[in-house]
Design an enzyme around this catalytic site. Sequence first.
Site, mmCIF file in Angstrom:
data_model
loop_
_atom_site.group_PDB
_atom_site.id
_atom_site.type_symbol
_atom_site.label_atom_id
_atom_site.label_comp_id
_atom_site.label_asym_id
_atom_site.label_seq_id
_atom_site.Cartn_x
_atom_site.Cartn_y
_atom_site.Cartn_z
ATOM 1 N N GLU A 44 -1.109 3.163 -33.805
ATOM 2 C CA GLU A 44 -2.202 2.701 -32.957
ATOM 3 C C GLU A 44 -1.653 1.620 -32.025
ATOM 4 O O GLU A 44 -0.653 0.961 -32.336
ATOM 5 C CB GLU A 44 -3.318 2.120 -33.845
ATOM 6 C CG GLU A 44 -4.533 1.650 -33.072
ATOM 7 C CD GLU A 44 -5.745 1.366 -33.961
ATOM 8 O OE1 GLU A 44 -5.571 1.252 -35.192
ATOM 9 O OE2 GLU A 44 -6.854 1.255 -33.419
ATOM 10 N N GLN A 93 0.073 1.658 -40.903
ATOM 11 C CA GLN A 93 0.494 2.274 -39.689
ATOM 12 C C GLN A 93 2.008 2.253 -39.651
ATOM 13 O O GLN A 93 2.589 1.223 -39.981
ATOM 14 C CB GLN A 93 -0.047 1.518 -38.482
ATOM 15 C CG GLN A 93 -1.559 1.394 -38.466
ATOM 16 C CD GLN A 93 -2.132 0.938 -37.119
ATOM 17 O OE1 GLN A 93 -1.409 0.562 -36.227
ATOM 18 N NE2 GLN A 93 -3.440 0.969 -36.998
ATOM 19 N N TYR A 135 -8.738 2.363 -47.428
ATOM 20 C CA TYR A 135 -7.832 1.205 -47.471
ATOM 21 C C TYR A 135 -7.960 0.548 -48.834
ATOM 22 O O TYR A 135 -9.050 0.528 -49.427
ATOM 23 C CB TYR A 135 -8.185 0.194 -46.375
ATOM 24 C CG TYR A 135 -7.696 0.646 -45.005
ATOM 25 C CD1 TYR A 135 -6.367 0.448 -44.624
ATOM 26 C CD2 TYR A 135 -8.547 1.288 -44.118
ATOM 27 C CE1 TYR A 135 -5.905 0.874 -43.379
ATOM 28 C CE2 TYR A 135 -8.087 1.716 -42.875
ATOM 29 C CZ TYR A 135 -6.769 1.501 -42.519
ATOM 30 O OH TYR A 135 -6.304 1.930 -41.291
ATOM 31 N N ASN A 152 -13.350 8.286 -34.010
ATOM 32 C CA ASN A 152 -12.784 7.572 -35.147
ATOM 33 C C ASN A 152 -13.826 6.611 -35.713
ATOM 34 O O ASN A 152 -14.474 5.889 -34.939
ATOM 35 C CB ASN A 152 -11.553 6.763 -34.702
ATOM 36 C CG ASN A 152 -11.068 5.796 -35.776
ATOM 37 O OD1 ASN A 152 -10.434 6.214 -36.746
ATOM 38 N ND2 ASN A 152 -11.373 4.512 -35.623
ATOM 39 N N GLU A 153 -13.993 6.624 -37.009
ATOM 40 C CA GLU A 153 -14.930 5.697 -37.669
ATOM 41 C C GLU A 153 -16.187 5.527 -36.810
ATOM 42 O O GLU A 153 -16.581 4.398 -36.456
ATOM 43 C CB GLU A 153 -14.258 4.358 -38.001
ATOM 44 C CG GLU A 153 -13.123 4.537 -38.994
ATOM 45 C CD GLU A 153 -12.568 3.256 -39.600
ATOM 46 O OE1 GLU A 153 -12.988 2.146 -39.212
ATOM 47 O OE2 GLU A 153 -11.705 3.366 -40.493
ATOM 48 N N GLU A 174 -6.427 7.803 -42.314
ATOM 49 C CA GLU A 174 -5.971 6.407 -42.428
ATOM 50 C C GLU A 174 -6.047 6.055 -43.895
ATOM 51 O O GLU A 174 -7.097 6.236 -44.529
ATOM 52 C CB GLU A 174 -6.867 5.456 -41.626
ATOM 53 C CG GLU A 174 -6.701 5.589 -40.131
ATOM 54 C CD GLU A 174 -7.485 4.541 -39.344
ATOM 55 O OE1 GLU A 174 -7.661 3.407 -39.845
ATOM 56 O OE2 GLU A 174 -7.927 4.881 -38.239
HETATM 57 O O1 AHR Z 1 -5.811 0.483 -38.923
HETATM 58 C C1 AHR Z 1 -6.593 -0.547 -38.428
HETATM 59 C C2 AHR Z 1 -8.040 -0.117 -38.208
HETATM 60 O O2 AHR Z 1 -8.624 0.146 -39.450
HETATM 61 C C3 AHR Z 1 -8.238 1.138 -37.417
HETATM 62 O O3 AHR Z 1 -8.202 0.927 -36.050
HETATM 63 C C4 AHR Z 1 -9.610 1.564 -37.852
HETATM 64 O O4 AHR Z 1 -9.817 2.956 -37.725
HETATM 65 C C5 AHR Z 1 -9.680 1.075 -39.284
HETATM 66 O O5 AHR Z 1 -10.875 0.431 -39.565
#
Ligand code: AHR
Length: 512
Positions: free
Chosen positions: A29, A357, A256, A175-176, A310
């Site tokens: 990103e 990332q 995450y 995205n999201e 992600e």
């Molecule tokens: O990876 C950082 C951010 O985390 C991304 O931009 C988003 O999609 C997620 O919330």
Amino acid sequence: MAIENAHWDVWADIPRATISPNIYGHFIEHLGRCVYEGIWVGPDSKIPNEDGFRLDTLGALRDLPTPVLRWPGGCFADDYHWEDGIGPREQRKRSRNLWWFDEDSNEFGTHEFVEFCRRIGAEPYICANVGTGTPTEASNWVEYCNATRNTHLVQLRRDNGRDEPYDVRYWGVGNESWACGGNFSPEEYAGAFRQFATFMKGRTDDIDLVAVGGLPGNACPDDWNQRFLATLDAYQKPPLPALVPRLMDHLSIHRYFYKFVGPADEDFTDAEYYDLVASSLQVDEDIRKTSELLGYYAGVDDRIGIVVDEWGALYDQGLRDAGWTQRNTMLDAVMAATTLNVFNRWADWVTMANISQTVNELQCLIKTDEDRLWLTPTYHAFKLFAGHMDNQVLHDELTTPELEVTQPEAGTTGMPLVSTSASRSPDGRELVMTLVNRHIRDSIETVVRIKGDSRVEAGRLEQLAGDDVRAQNSADEPERIMPTHRPLETPANEFALELPPHSVSSLRIVLG
Ligand code: AHR
């Protein structure tokens, strides 16, 4: 108190599903130093480069290997306008980088991204802008990349130096979208998805579209997937209008492993280690729930794949105010390997995954500082799993000791200490077996039994452990944590394997 042994039975003759190489994918990103500095330095940089791409990053990603790469975001994607990033670089205008408090030179655009993918051998996966974009902008991007007709967009691509189509197969539709992607409700997003997808796909099925799914937490409604799929279902029930191919090929989820463990220079405690390691098991439940919903709404025969586009650890250093660059130790390697074992086990549903990332930021695989580059323990863990790509995941049974772990939200649970997955090569001659010992201090002996008609002829063991779970590789000490290699001493269908504390092991077994 001594830890009990683990027992792992693997049936070499019972394959369950093919492991998509794309499970071992990555995500970049325009955030921090990921794209600019980590990948792109420009052709005039003193840092050794090939047409602007860092040579050392190219080499490291080629070596992994890297099957698929997602770009340009993340949150960045829903405020990115692709036409800003094409044409002569010196004429590209600067634009805002809304989410990451920055500006973007637009030097790294569509041509640079797809070219980078080609050079590392990755399939490009582009995330289109739904939040501030339009169906026209998104479908024009598909046409610009993939079409061969004599349209003005194809001519523009040719004028910008690329005659042949780029054939970008994977496209995300936002995205999201429940948060930074536009704060949509699932019903609103279903409407937007139908509209964007209809024009992005047009009348062909030669691109795969990824819809935005969501998991509870992080501002996403608990029932996002159910409400999105139910709304879409109402419009997608067969028979579809004759001109429209299936709109959704994959549903994405993000996971995450959050832990805000204090200032950047502070080490994590044992309790924090176990909290994080236990939270990485959550992805198993995420996939189970998502597969049940997809099975219900879309069927299991012509299934829609799950894309975890992600995932990874996110510490306080990974927050934007702290610079996004976070520590990467054996804790991260253990979490990554645990997650990859889970993905392998769900190979019948998981069609892609992209760790967040790739370079410099969050749970990256590569770090750079000026002209120096070093590999993180997460990189080495990925490499130990590379043999699984395109193999068939095997039926197995694992008995593992557990450890009581107390987490702030989940309370006290028994955490399995060993995680595994096994696969067989397409020609049936090689097994790849990966094992993780999550205990922070103790070794665990694992008795492995390979069942079926094949005989084990030889084996090679690679292990990543490191004497200190909190140690990191760095520019000055790039090889502090490195895998070791040795042949399996007594190749047989049954053998015992010592798994060092906080370690990742990979076995390559030759069958006769
Ligand atoms: O990876 C950082 C951010 O985390 C991304 O931009 C988003 O999609 C997620 O919330």
